[in-house]
Write a protein that holds these residues in place. Structure first.
Motif, short mmCIF file in Angstrom:
data_model
loop_
_atom_site.label_atom_id
_atom_site.label_comp_id
_atom_site.label_asym_id
_atom_site.label_seq_id
_atom_site.Cartn_x
_atom_site.Cartn_y
_atom_site.Cartn_z
N ARG A 142 7.11 15.30 -4.85
CA ARG A 142 5.81 14.76 -4.71
C ARG A 142 6.06 13.50 -3.67
N GLU A 143 7.38 13.01 -3.89
CA GLU A 143 7.88 11.71 -3.03
C GLU A 143 8.03 12.22 -1.46
N LEU A 144 8.49 13.39 -1.46
CA LEU A 144 8.55 13.86 -0.06
C LEU A 144 7.37 14.20 0.60
N LEU A 145 6.45 14.89 -0.08
CA LEU A 145 5.09 15.13 0.12
C LEU A 145 4.35 13.85 0.78
N LEU A 146 4.51 12.79 0.04
CA LEU A 146 3.95 11.50 0.45
C LEU A 146 4.35 11.14 1.75
N VAL A 151 -2.71 14.44 -1.65
CA VAL A 151 -1.35 13.69 -1.81
C VAL A 151 -1.46 12.05 -1.72
N VAL A 152 -2.10 11.62 -0.89
CA VAL A 152 -2.25 10.35 -0.73
C VAL A 152 -3.05 9.54 -1.55
N HIS A 153 -4.10 10.30 -2.14
CA HIS A 153 -5.17 9.81 -3.10
C HIS A 153 -4.40 9.62 -4.52
N GLU A 154 -3.54 10.45 -4.86
CA GLU A 154 -2.82 10.84 -5.94
C GLU A 154 -1.72 9.70 -6.23
N ALA A 155 -1.33 9.09 -4.99
CA ALA A 155 -0.21 8.29 -4.96
C ALA A 155 -0.63 6.97 -5.60
N THR A 156 0.11 6.25 -6.11
CA THR A 156 -0.01 4.68 -6.32
C THR A 156 0.05 3.81 -5.05
N GLU A 157 -0.75 2.57 -5.11
CA GLU A 157 -0.72 1.77 -4.01
C GLU A 157 0.82 1.35 -3.81
N ALA A 158 1.36 0.87 -4.72
CA ALA A 158 2.88 0.43 -4.58
C ALA A 158 3.71 1.61 -3.88
N ALA A 159 3.51 2.80 -4.36
CA ALA A 159 4.29 4.00 -3.57
C ALA A 159 3.99 4.17 -2.28
N ARG A 160 2.52 3.72 -1.68
CA ARG A 160 2.27 4.25 -0.55
C ARG A 160 2.82 2.95 0.43
N ARG A 161 2.86 1.96 -0.11
CA ARG A 161 3.44 0.85 0.60
C ARG A 161 4.96 1.06 0.82
N ARG A 162 5.70 1.32 -0.31
CA ARG A 162 6.95 1.58 -0.10
C ARG A 162 7.37 2.61 0.91
N VAL A 163 6.58 3.75 0.93
CA VAL A 163 6.89 4.85 1.92
C VAL A 163 6.64 4.18 3.28
N HIS A 164 5.66 3.59 3.63
CA HIS A 164 5.12 2.88 4.85
C HIS A 164 6.33 1.99 5.42
N ARG A 165 6.94 1.10 4.43
CA ARG A 165 8.22 0.34 4.67
C ARG A 165 9.18 1.11 5.37
N GLN A 166 9.41 2.46 4.79
CA GLN A 166 10.60 3.29 5.09
C GLN A 166 10.29 3.99 6.45
N LEU A 167 8.99 4.34 6.50
CA LEU A 167 8.60 5.09 7.73
C LEU A 167 8.83 3.85 9.09
N ALA A 168 8.27 2.62 8.70
CA ALA A 168 8.55 1.82 10.13
C ALA A 168 9.96 1.37 10.27
N GLU A 169 10.69 1.55 9.26
CA GLU A 169 12.22 1.47 9.63
C GLU A 169 12.76 2.68 10.58
N ALA A 170 12.19 3.73 9.95
CA ALA A 170 12.41 5.19 10.67
C ALA A 170 12.08 5.25 12.15
N HIS A 171 10.99 4.36 12.33
CA HIS A 171 10.31 4.35 13.75
C HIS A 171 10.49 3.11 14.54
#
Length: 909
Positions: free
Chosen positions: A265-269, A319-339
């Motif tokens: 589920r984390e990878l899907l997010l 997938v997005v709707h089922e994730a918590t807000e904290a999880a979404r923000r954490r993944v966005h920070r990871q993606l920002a670093e990757a990009h």
């Protein structure tokens, strides 16, 4: 799903496959629309498979609802297979695509340039075999790519390129003029057949109940059974009383996702929030992509080589709707670093991860917005500016970013109503004046109310507050100066406004931009534009063939229009109009339409003027643009005045004057006077014409800051001559010569010669008319030429040169008739009757030319000089001139310009 497995889609499938075959032969486009899950993707699959079997190259992408909107991102994915062919394109196209697709380049490319480049690249590819572009969920790809695909899709005839797209009906209520086929829900029989095929053990009773609840939606038919227990699917358990389709589909996806391991589920997010579908990004953020195997086994995602895709957008949404807000923000920070190597994506993911105000992120987003604007994606730029405003920690930062968004909304996207809301928010947040706020508010005032003086006051005050010396690289300052120039032009002859502009431009360091410097002269004092400025303007006009910025093309067109050099700009202006029709800048398209209308008036294409004006005024009304609408109304009134619509011309003069007076617009007031002058001349009310014309500029003077002084040159001289004001007529003709009006354009050179002939004393006038009418290329301006022929014929009649008068008057009458200039044709008809000829008798009759006369006439009609004709026929220029002197009255013409029509008429006879 193959074509054989599409239940209830025989008609749709046949239509789509027929489309693929037709596109492979001659190019075509088609949009499939329908509700989510209705089977659009299955039809795309069948079309792609059919095309591949037939040997076509298939390029396919899919939009994603939660994708990071990166300008040209979808286009880059789509064209990736042809990246190696960029080097074979012309440099301008190769550079545009290289820059837009993020592969480097010296400068940003506009969307118009990328559109032409993409079409060229695909056309080259299709030369070796058919190409099919398949786009699923079209409204969810980035706006810039969507507009380019729309541009391509409208220009496919004869290319062997097909564009097949799909969209949800609610996301694309209007397919933008492209051929469209609505994909309906399955009928009851097809729904039952599909359920029976996929769930053969399910009792018919259960299948029927599911079919009733699904209402023919194939995705619901396939997914709803997965929410049932084994007992329910087998018919042993009772089915729920209510199965709401939309909620049930979401519940089905959410349930399936919830059953996955946490790591999956984390990878899907990560995949859902990244949107790009690149496995390398997934690996960079989450080093265990193998954990997605469970999701693949359930059919939620599909991994192919270096990409991952969701089997349906609703799965990604779940997938997005089922994730918590904290999880979404954490993944966005990871993606920002990757990009980090992609500023736009980096900034956007940082913004999505932010929990409060952050000036660093807001600044990054603002820079990305400016880059996207230069690259031709103003809509995405507005979105970034709005998010940057939300993240701004200070009121000043918020106000500036909202003001920039409002300005782009006004001058680019055509959304004035939304711009007003943004501007109000920017003003509320402002703690002190800013240049961006002044620019946005001035533009809103101009386009909504035409408040010229107030717009000038705000712009001038903001420009004065800029540092001294001012930075010529400050884009906001330069936009303010361009706008200050246009506002000054609207004000007319208010020298204080012009002095303020000149002073502001003098402060720029190192120097004003070339186009701004040119416009400063051609707008302020066009009659006295120096040869140097005209050469620089000509260079700018020549550069339009490679120009891709709609705003710059329009500004060059405005500068050219001021000095009657608009004709060479027509192709570039037409590109701006086409771009606006394809979703590009609306404001630029409106201005381009009216500039094209001006050019069409001088070239005698008066019906085309009205077509351009109607389209432009419709856009003005639709988008709320009041200021540019005056130009369209003026052009329509000018055609009406020339064609004898006295009532319409009078109403237009009153309307334009009524708009101009309270707004202190000298430009629009003078346009009203120009219409009144032309109308009065056509009616023979020469006293009124003189009053109108001299209200624009005094006789014997070409007032600075008044472009209509050039437009009414001949009008004023005729009105003065007809009312016995011979001194004034001669003074004005002399002023035209002394000021150098004839150096501005070939047309103004001709009008200056005609005005001199009209004002000349008897005995000299006919010679000057003959010289003026002997110039080549005069048929480019049929109305001006016909007027000159009318005046010449009148003078010849007075001197008893009846045959020559008849020829000149006949030529004038015929041109006026073709134009529909009824009052002018009536004047010529009256003069013809005075020499004993009715207009319908003025034909070539039994005219016979010798072979040598025919050769000379044909070469002269082709634009050759007497010397060039003599060199071809081994005759002296004097002999050629003598032949032409005999030919003109024989053919009933008075100039070389009329020879072509006379020879055609002779051949027809």
């Amino acid at each position: 799903m193959s074509g054989e497995e599409l239940f209830g889609r025989d008609g749709d499938l046949a239509h789509v496959l027929r489309f693929v075959d037709n596109a492979a032969e001659s190019g075509d486009a088609l949009v499939l629309r329908g509700e989510p899950g209705v089977g659009k993707t299955a039809l795309l699959d069948a079309a792609a498979a059919h095309a591949r079997t037939a040997g076509a190259t298939v390029l396919r992408i899919a939009g994603a609802e939660f994708d990071v909107e990166v300008s040209f991102g979808a286009l880059g994915k789509l064209l990736q297979p042809f990246a190696g062919d960029l080097g074979r394109l012309p440099a301008v196209h190769s550079t545009a695509l290289t820059v837009a697709l993020g592969m480097g380049g010296p400068a940003a490319a506009s969307q118009l340039a990328v559109s032409h480049a993409a079409l060229t690249l695909l056309t080259e590819a299709a030369a070796t075999g058919p190409v099919l572009l398949v786009v699923d969920d079209l409204p969810w790809i980035d706006r810039a790519s969507a507009q380019i695909l729309g541009f391509v899709a409208r220009r496919l005839t004869g290319t062997r390129i097909g564009v097949l797209a799909a969209a949800r009906t609610r996301d694309l209520p209007d397919p933008g003029g492209l051929p469209c086929r609505d994909v309906p829900a399955l009928d009851a029989d097809a729904a039952m057949a599909l359920l029976g095929h996929r769930f053969p053990a399910m009792p018919a009773r259960v299948r029927r109940r599911l079919a009733d609840e699904a209402k023919g939606n194939p995705l619901a038919l396939l997914e709803l059974p997965t929410t049932l227990s084994k007992r329910q699917r087998s018919g042993a358990g009772a089915l729920p009383a209510v199965l709401p389709l939309t909620q049930r589909l979401h519940d089905a996806f959410a349930t399936r996702i919830a059953g996955l391991p946490d790591r999956a589920r984390e990878l899907l997010l990560v995949a859902a929030l990244d949107g790009a579908g690149e496995l390398r990004t997934l690996r960079a953020v989450a080093p265990e992509p193998g954990a997605l195997a469970a999701a693949e086994r359930l059919g939620l995602v599909h991994a192919d080589h270096d990409r991952i895709s969701f089997s349906h957008p609703l799965i990604r949404a779940a997938v997005v709707h089922e994730a918590t807000e904290a999880a979404r923000r954490r993944v966005h920070r990871q993606l920002a670093e990757a990009h980090r190597d992609h500023p736009g994506r980096h900034a956007w993911h940082l913004a999505e991860a932010a929990t409060g105000a952050d000036e660093h992120v807001a600044s990054l987003l603002q820079k990305s917005a400016h880059a996207n604007f230069r690259r031709g994606s103003p809509v995405h730029a507005v979105s970034e500016l709005l998010r940057a405003a939300e993240l701004s920690p200070t009121p000043a930062g918020r106000s500036t970013r909202l003001a920039e968004a409002a300005y782009l909304g006004t001058v680019v996207t055509g959304d004035l109503r939304d711009a007003a809301r943004l501007l109000e928010s920017a003003q509320q947040a402002a703690t002190e004046p800013s240049l961006a706020l002044a620019l946005a508010s001035a533009n809103h005032l101009l386009n909504r109310d035409g408040a010229i003086d107030e717009a000038h006051r705000r712009l001038a005050a903001a420009v004065r507050a800029a540092p001294d010396p001012a930075d010529a690289s400050d884009k906001t300052l330069l936009e303010a100066l361009y706008n200050l120039l246009l506002v000054s032009a609207f004000g007319g002859g208010d020298l204080k406004q012009w002095d303020e502009l000149h002073a502001a431009l003098a402060r720029l360091r190192p120097r004003p931009p070339e186009l701004l410097a040119i416009m400063q002269v051609t707008f302020a004092d066009p009659a006295r534009a120096s040869a140097s400025i005209l050469d620089r303007l000509d260079a700018a006009i020549t550069g339009l063939q490679h120009e891709v910025s709609p705003a710059r093309i329009v500004r060059v067109g405005m500068a050219a229009s001021s000095v009657d050099r608009l004709a060479p700009c027509r192709d570039a202006l037409a590109r701006v109009v086409d771009y606006g029709r394809d979703g590009g800048p609306i404001a630029s398209a409106i201005e381009a339409l009216f500039l094209l209308g001006s050019a069409a008036f001088h070239s005698g294409q008066w019906d085309d003027v009205l077509v351009r004006v109607d389209e432009g005024l419709d856009l003005c009304a639709r988008h709320g643009y009041q200021l540019p609408a005056w130009h369209g109304r003026f052009l329509r009134a000018l055609v009406g005045a020339a064609r004898g619509d006295h009532a319409g011309a009078g109403a237009a003069v009153a309307e334009l004057t009524g708009w101009a007076e309270p707004r202190n617009s000298g430009l629009v007031r003078n346009c009203a006077l120009q219409v009144g002058t032309l109308d009065a001349l056509g009616r023979g009310d020469f006293d009124a014409a003189y009053r109108f014309a001299t209200s624009i500029t005094p006789a014997g003077e070409f007032a600075s800051h008044v472009p209509q002084a050039l437009a009414t040159l001949l009008d004023l001289v005729e009105a003065a001559d007809r009312t016995g004001r011979l001194a004034e007529a001669r003074a004005h003709a002399a002023a035209a010569r002394d000021t150098g009006v004839g150096t501005l354009s070939p047309r103004l050179a001709f009008l200056t010669r005609v005005a001199s002939a009209l004002a000349a004393p008897e005995g000299e006038d006919c010679r000057l008319f003959a010289e003026a009418l002997d110039a080549p290329g005069l048929d480019r301006w049929p109305f001006d030429l016909a007027r000159a022929e009318l005046y010449y014929g009148e003078r010849l009649r007075r001197t008893k040169a009846t045959a020559r008068a008849r020829a000149s008057l006949t030529a004038a009458w015929e041109r006026f008739e073709r134009l529909g200039a009824e009052p002018w044709a009536a004047r010529a008809s009256t003069e013809l009757r005075a020499v004993g000829t009715r207009p319908e008798q003025a034909d070539l009759g039994d005219v016979v030319l010798t072979p040598q006369q025919r050769q000379i006439a044909t070469l002269a009609a082709g634009g050759l000089t007497n010397k060039q004709i003599g060199e071809q026929l081994f005759l002296s220029p004097r002999t050629v001139g003598a032949h032409l002197y005999q030919l003109f009255p024989k053919l009933g013409v008075t100039s070389r310009a009329a020879l072509r029509d006379a020879l055609t008429t002779l051949d027809d006879g």
